[in-house]
Design a protein around this motif. Structure first.
Motif, PDB file in Angstrom:
ATOM      1  N   UNK A  39       0.833  -1.208   0.000  1.00 49.43           N
ATOM      2  CA  UNK A  39       0.000   0.000   0.000  1.00 49.43           C
ATOM      3  C   UNK A  39       0.865   1.253   0.000  1.00 49.43           C
ATOM      4  N   UNK A  40       1.893   1.270   0.826  1.00 42.16           N
ATOM      5  CA  UNK A  40       2.774   2.441   0.891  1.00 42.16           C
ATOM      6  C   UNK A  40       3.483   2.669  -0.425  1.00 42.16           C
ATOM      7  N   UNK A  41       3.847   1.584  -1.100  1.00 42.76           N
ATOM      8  CA  UNK A  41       4.568   1.724  -2.361  1.00 42.76           C
ATOM      9  C   UNK A  41       3.657   2.214  -3.479  1.00 42.76           C
ATOM     10  N   UNK A  42       2.355   1.996  -3.362  1.00 40.34           N
ATOM     11  CA  UNK A  42       1.424   2.367  -4.422  1.00 40.34           C
ATOM     12  C   UNK A  42       0.860   3.767  -4.278  1.00 40.34           C
ATOM     13  N   UNK A  43       1.058   4.391  -3.137  1.00 42.99           N
ATOM     14  CA  UNK A  43       0.553   5.736  -2.930  1.00 42.99           C
ATOM     15  C   UNK A  43       1.498   6.740  -3.570  1.00 42.99           C
ATOM     16  N   UNK A  44       1.039   7.425  -4.593  1.00 47.11           N
ATOM     17  CA  UNK A  44       1.832   8.487  -5.196  1.00 47.11           C
ATOM     18  C   UNK A  44       1.975   9.632  -4.193  1.00 47.11           C
ATOM     19  N   UNK A  45       2.995  10.454  -4.371  1.00 49.12           N
ATOM     20  CA  UNK A  45       3.277  11.516  -3.404  1.00 49.12           C
ATOM     21  C   UNK A  45       2.094  12.452  -3.229  1.00 49.12           C
ATOM     22  N   UNK A 171      17.410   8.115  -8.369  1.00 46.21           N
ATOM     23  CA  UNK A 171      17.957   8.716  -7.159  1.00 46.21           C
ATOM     24  C   UNK A 171      17.715  10.224  -7.102  1.00 46.21           C
ATOM     25  N   UNK A 172      17.725  10.893  -8.242  1.00 44.15           N
ATOM     26  CA  UNK A 172      17.480  12.335  -8.224  1.00 44.15           C
ATOM     27  C   UNK A 172      16.100  12.652  -7.663  1.00 44.15           C
ATOM     28  N   UNK A 173      15.100  11.862  -8.062  1.00 40.49           N
ATOM     29  CA  UNK A 173      13.745  12.088  -7.575  1.00 40.49           C
ATOM     30  C   UNK A 173      13.625  11.728  -6.099  1.00 40.49           C
ATOM     31  N   UNK A 174      14.285  10.641  -5.696  1.00 41.49           N
ATOM     32  CA  UNK A 174      14.263  10.271  -4.285  1.00 41.49           C
ATOM     33  C   UNK A 174      14.918  11.357  -3.435  1.00 41.49           C
ATOM     34  N   UNK A 175      16.027  11.894  -3.935  1.00 40.70           N
ATOM     35  CA  UNK A 175      16.713  12.967  -3.205  1.00 40.70           C
ATOM     36  C   UNK A 175      15.790  14.180  -3.039  1.00 40.70           C
ATOM     37  N   UNK A 176      15.033  14.490  -4.081  1.00 39.62           N
ATOM     38  CA  UNK A 176      14.107  15.627  -4.000  1.00 39.62           C
ATOM     39  C   UNK A 176      13.029  15.359  -2.962  1.00 39.62           C
ATOM     40  N   UNK A 177      12.476  14.154  -2.970  1.00 38.73           N
ATOM     41  CA  UNK A 177      11.397  13.837  -2.040  1.00 38.73           C
ATOM     42  C   UNK A 177      11.873  13.778  -0.595  1.00 38.73           C
ATOM     43  N   UNK A 182      21.764  13.655  -3.743  1.00 44.90           N
ATOM     44  CA  UNK A 182      21.747  12.336  -4.357  1.00 44.90           C
ATOM     45  C   UNK A 182      22.799  11.412  -3.752  1.00 44.90           C
ATOM     46  N   UNK A 183      24.062  11.866  -3.542  1.00 47.52           N
ATOM     47  CA  UNK A 183      25.034  10.965  -2.905  1.00 47.52           C
ATOM     48  C   UNK A 183      24.580  10.496  -1.527  1.00 47.52           C
ATOM     49  N   UNK A 184      23.958  11.400  -0.763  1.00 49.21           N
ATOM     50  CA  UNK A 184      23.488  11.019   0.571  1.00 49.21           C
ATOM     51  C   UNK A 184      22.393   9.968   0.482  1.00 49.21           C
ATOM     52  N   UNK A 185      21.503  10.118  -0.497  1.00 52.33           N
ATOM     53  CA  UNK A 185      20.418   9.157  -0.679  1.00 52.33           C
ATOM     54  C   UNK A 185      20.965   7.799  -1.104  1.00 52.33           C
ATOM     55  N   UNK A 186      21.971   7.792  -1.987  1.00 48.39           N
ATOM     56  CA  UNK A 186      22.554   6.527  -2.425  1.00 48.39           C
ATOM     57  C   UNK A 186      23.233   5.791  -1.273  1.00 48.39           C
ATOM     58  N   UNK A 187      23.940   6.533  -0.439  1.00 50.01           N
ATOM     59  CA  UNK A 187      24.579   5.915   0.718  1.00 50.01           C
ATOM     60  C   UNK A 187      23.524   5.407   1.698  1.00 50.01           C
ATOM     61  N   UNK A 188      22.449   6.179   1.883  1.00 51.09           N
ATOM     62  CA  UNK A 188      21.359   5.759   2.761  1.00 51.09           C
ATOM     63  C   UNK A 188      20.726   4.476   2.244  1.00 51.09           C
TER      64      UNK A 188
END
Length: 205
Positions: A39-45, A171-177, A182-188
Protein backbone atom coordinates in the motif's frame (compact mmCIF):
# COMPACT_ATOMS: atom_id res chain seq x y z
CA UNK A 1 8.29 -25.68 -6.03
CA UNK A 2 7.02 -27.59 -2.98
CA UNK A 3 5.92 -25.59 0.01
CA UNK A 4 7.82 -25.54 3.25
CA UNK A 5 5.11 -26.16 5.86
CA UNK A 6 7.05 -24.01 8.32
CA UNK A 7 6.57 -20.91 6.19
CA UNK A 8 3.62 -21.67 3.93
CA UNK A 9 0.38 -19.89 4.67
CA UNK A 10 -1.74 -22.64 3.14
CA UNK A 11 -2.28 -24.81 6.27
CA UNK A 12 -3.31 -21.66 8.16
CA UNK A 13 -5.48 -20.56 5.26
CA UNK A 14 -7.22 -23.94 5.10
CA UNK A 15 -8.04 -23.75 8.80
CA UNK A 16 -9.28 -20.19 8.40
CA UNK A 17 -11.55 -21.15 5.51
CA UNK A 18 -12.97 -23.99 7.57
CA UNK A 19 -14.20 -21.41 10.07
CA UNK A 20 -11.47 -21.50 12.73
CA UNK A 21 -11.49 -17.95 14.12
CA UNK A 22 -8.03 -18.10 15.71
CA UNK A 23 -6.49 -19.27 12.43
CA UNK A 24 -8.21 -16.46 10.54
CA UNK A 25 -6.88 -13.88 13.00
CA UNK A 26 -3.36 -15.32 12.78
CA UNK A 27 -3.47 -15.43 8.98
CA UNK A 28 -4.36 -11.76 8.63
CA UNK A 29 -1.86 -10.75 11.29
CA UNK A 30 0.86 -12.48 9.25
CA UNK A 31 -0.22 -10.65 6.09
CA UNK A 32 -0.66 -7.17 7.56
CA UNK A 33 2.92 -5.98 7.01
CA UNK A 34 2.88 -7.36 3.47
CA UNK A 35 -0.28 -5.44 2.58
CA UNK A 36 1.05 -2.34 4.35
CA UNK A 37 4.30 -2.28 2.38
CA UNK A 38 2.47 -2.75 -0.93
CA UNK A 39 0.00 0.00 0.00
CA UNK A 40 2.77 2.44 0.89
CA UNK A 41 4.57 1.72 -2.36
CA UNK A 42 1.42 2.37 -4.42
CA UNK A 43 0.55 5.74 -2.93
CA UNK A 44 1.83 8.49 -5.20
CA UNK A 45 3.28 11.52 -3.40
CA UNK A 46 0.21 13.64 -4.21
CA UNK A 47 -2.00 11.08 -2.47
CA UNK A 48 -0.22 11.10 0.87
CA UNK A 49 -1.98 14.30 1.94
CA UNK A 50 -5.35 12.70 1.17
CA UNK A 51 -4.97 9.01 1.95
CA UNK A 52 -3.39 7.27 4.91
CA UNK A 53 -1.85 3.97 3.86
CA UNK A 54 -3.17 2.43 7.07
CA UNK A 55 -6.73 3.17 5.87
CA UNK A 56 -6.07 1.22 2.67
CA UNK A 57 -4.57 -1.63 4.67
CA UNK A 58 -7.49 -1.76 7.08
CA UNK A 59 -10.07 -1.68 4.30
CA UNK A 60 -8.25 -4.32 2.26
CA UNK A 61 -7.85 -6.73 5.15
CA UNK A 62 -11.45 -6.20 6.22
CA UNK A 63 -12.75 -7.02 2.74
CA UNK A 64 -10.49 -10.07 2.51
CA UNK A 65 -11.59 -11.16 5.99
CA UNK A 66 -15.25 -10.93 5.06
CA UNK A 67 -14.79 -12.57 1.67
CA UNK A 68 -12.30 -15.32 2.47
CA UNK A 69 -14.86 -17.97 1.50
CA UNK A 70 -14.73 -16.58 -2.05
CA UNK A 71 -11.01 -17.28 -2.38
CA UNK A 72 -10.49 -20.40 -4.50
CA UNK A 73 -6.70 -20.49 -4.77
CA UNK A 74 -4.47 -23.25 -3.43
CA UNK A 75 -1.04 -21.60 -3.14
CA UNK A 76 0.63 -18.80 -1.24
CA UNK A 77 1.21 -16.96 -4.52
CA UNK A 78 -2.50 -17.03 -5.35
CA UNK A 79 -3.42 -15.84 -1.86
CA UNK A 80 -1.01 -12.91 -1.97
CA UNK A 81 -2.16 -12.05 -5.50
CA UNK A 82 -5.75 -12.03 -4.24
CA UNK A 83 -4.83 -9.61 -1.46
CA UNK A 84 -3.01 -7.38 -3.97
CA UNK A 85 -6.04 -7.41 -6.24
CA UNK A 86 -8.30 -6.20 -3.42
CA UNK A 87 -5.73 -3.55 -2.49
CA UNK A 88 -5.46 -2.45 -6.14
CA UNK A 89 -9.22 -2.02 -6.41
CA UNK A 90 -9.28 0.04 -3.21
CA UNK A 91 -6.37 2.19 -4.35
CA UNK A 92 -8.02 2.81 -7.71
CA UNK A 93 -11.20 3.83 -5.89
CA UNK A 94 -9.23 6.45 -3.97
CA UNK A 95 -7.62 7.68 -7.18
CA UNK A 96 -10.98 8.05 -8.88
CA UNK A 97 -12.28 9.86 -5.82
CA UNK A 98 -9.40 12.31 -5.83
CA UNK A 99 -8.99 13.07 -9.54
CA UNK A 100 -6.09 15.45 -9.24
CA UNK A 101 -3.51 13.38 -11.05
CA UNK A 102 -3.93 11.00 -14.00
CA UNK A 103 -0.83 8.95 -13.38
CA UNK A 104 -1.51 5.25 -12.93
CA UNK A 105 -0.88 3.45 -9.70
CA UNK A 106 2.70 2.16 -9.52
CA UNK A 107 3.36 -1.18 -11.12
CA UNK A 108 3.21 -4.23 -8.95
CA UNK A 109 6.63 -5.14 -7.56
CA UNK A 110 7.98 -8.00 -5.59
CA UNK A 111 9.25 -7.01 -2.16
CA UNK A 112 12.60 -8.64 -2.84
CA UNK A 113 15.37 -6.07 -2.27
CA UNK A 114 17.47 -5.12 -5.24
CA UNK A 115 21.12 -5.70 -4.48
CA UNK A 116 23.45 -2.69 -4.42
CA UNK A 117 25.93 -2.33 -7.25
CA UNK A 118 29.51 -3.37 -6.53
CA UNK A 119 30.60 0.19 -7.14
CA UNK A 120 30.34 2.14 -3.89
CA UNK A 121 30.97 5.53 -5.50
CA UNK A 122 28.36 7.86 -3.96
CA UNK A 123 27.89 9.79 -7.21
CA UNK A 124 27.05 6.76 -9.32
CA UNK A 125 23.42 6.50 -10.35
CA UNK A 126 22.84 3.02 -11.85
CA UNK A 127 20.19 2.87 -14.54
CA UNK A 128 18.62 -0.18 -12.93
CA UNK A 129 17.95 -0.53 -9.18
CA UNK A 130 19.38 -4.03 -9.18
CA UNK A 131 18.49 -7.59 -10.01
CA UNK A 132 14.98 -8.46 -11.03
CA UNK A 133 12.75 -9.93 -8.31
CA UNK A 134 12.74 -13.34 -9.99
CA UNK A 135 16.54 -13.45 -9.78
CA UNK A 136 16.54 -12.80 -6.05
CA UNK A 137 13.65 -14.88 -4.73
CA UNK A 138 12.03 -17.94 -6.19
CA UNK A 139 8.69 -17.83 -4.43
CA UNK A 140 6.17 -15.49 -2.85
CA UNK A 141 6.56 -16.92 0.63
CA UNK A 142 9.70 -14.81 1.11
CA UNK A 143 7.72 -11.65 0.39
CA UNK A 144 6.03 -12.03 3.77
CA UNK A 145 9.42 -12.23 5.48
CA UNK A 146 10.71 -9.23 3.55
CA UNK A 147 7.64 -7.16 4.41
CA UNK A 148 8.08 -7.99 8.10
CA UNK A 149 11.73 -6.94 7.88
CA UNK A 150 10.89 -3.69 6.07
CA UNK A 151 8.38 -2.87 8.80
CA UNK A 152 11.20 -3.14 11.36
CA UNK A 153 13.49 -0.69 9.57
CA UNK A 154 14.04 2.87 10.73
CA UNK A 155 11.72 5.35 8.99
CA UNK A 156 14.35 6.80 6.63
CA UNK A 157 15.59 3.31 5.70
CA UNK A 158 12.04 2.13 5.07
CA UNK A 159 11.25 5.18 2.94
CA UNK A 160 14.29 4.87 0.69
CA UNK A 161 13.63 1.15 0.17
CA UNK A 162 10.02 1.82 -0.81
CA UNK A 163 10.93 4.64 -3.19
CA UNK A 164 13.86 2.88 -4.83
CA UNK A 165 13.00 -0.81 -4.80
CA UNK A 166 9.23 -0.77 -5.10
CA UNK A 167 8.43 2.49 -6.87
CA UNK A 168 11.66 2.26 -8.91
CA UNK A 169 12.29 5.99 -8.73
CA UNK A 170 15.63 7.45 -9.85
CA UNK A 171 17.96 8.72 -7.16
CA UNK A 172 17.48 12.34 -8.22
CA UNK A 173 13.75 12.09 -7.58
CA UNK A 174 14.26 10.27 -4.29
CA UNK A 175 16.71 12.97 -3.21
CA UNK A 176 14.11 15.63 -4.00
CA UNK A 177 11.40 13.84 -2.04
CA UNK A 178 13.63 13.18 0.96
CA UNK A 179 15.25 16.62 0.82
CA UNK A 180 18.76 15.18 0.65
CA UNK A 181 21.58 15.18 -1.85
CA UNK A 182 21.75 12.34 -4.36
CA UNK A 183 25.03 10.97 -2.90
CA UNK A 184 23.49 11.02 0.57
CA UNK A 185 20.42 9.16 -0.68
CA UNK A 186 22.55 6.53 -2.43
CA UNK A 187 24.58 5.91 0.72
CA UNK A 188 21.36 5.76 2.76
CA UNK A 189 19.94 3.22 0.30
CA UNK A 190 22.99 0.96 0.56
CA UNK A 191 22.91 1.14 4.36
CA UNK A 192 19.18 0.36 4.30
CA UNK A 193 19.78 -2.70 2.09
CA UNK A 194 22.51 -3.95 4.40
CA UNK A 195 20.25 -3.52 7.42
CA UNK A 196 17.41 -5.27 5.61
CA UNK A 197 19.67 -8.20 4.78
CA UNK A 198 20.74 -8.38 8.44
CA UNK A 199 17.11 -8.57 9.53
CA UNK A 200 16.31 -11.22 6.93
CA UNK A 201 19.16 -13.41 8.11
CA UNK A 202 18.35 -13.16 11.80
CA UNK A 203 17.11 -16.46 13.23
CA UNK A 204 13.44 -16.59 14.14
CA UNK A 205 12.86 -15.63 17.73
Amino acid sequence: MPHDDRSSLIPLLDRARSGEASARDELFAKCRNYVAVIAQSRLESWMHAKVDASDLVQQTLLEAFRGIEDFRGQTDAEWLAWLRQILSHNTNDFIRRYRTDKRAVGRERSLAPAEPDDSRAPGRDPADPGKTPSQIVADHERDIQIADAIARLAEDHRQVILLRNLQRLPFDEIARRMDRSRPAVQMLWMRALRKLEELLHQPDS
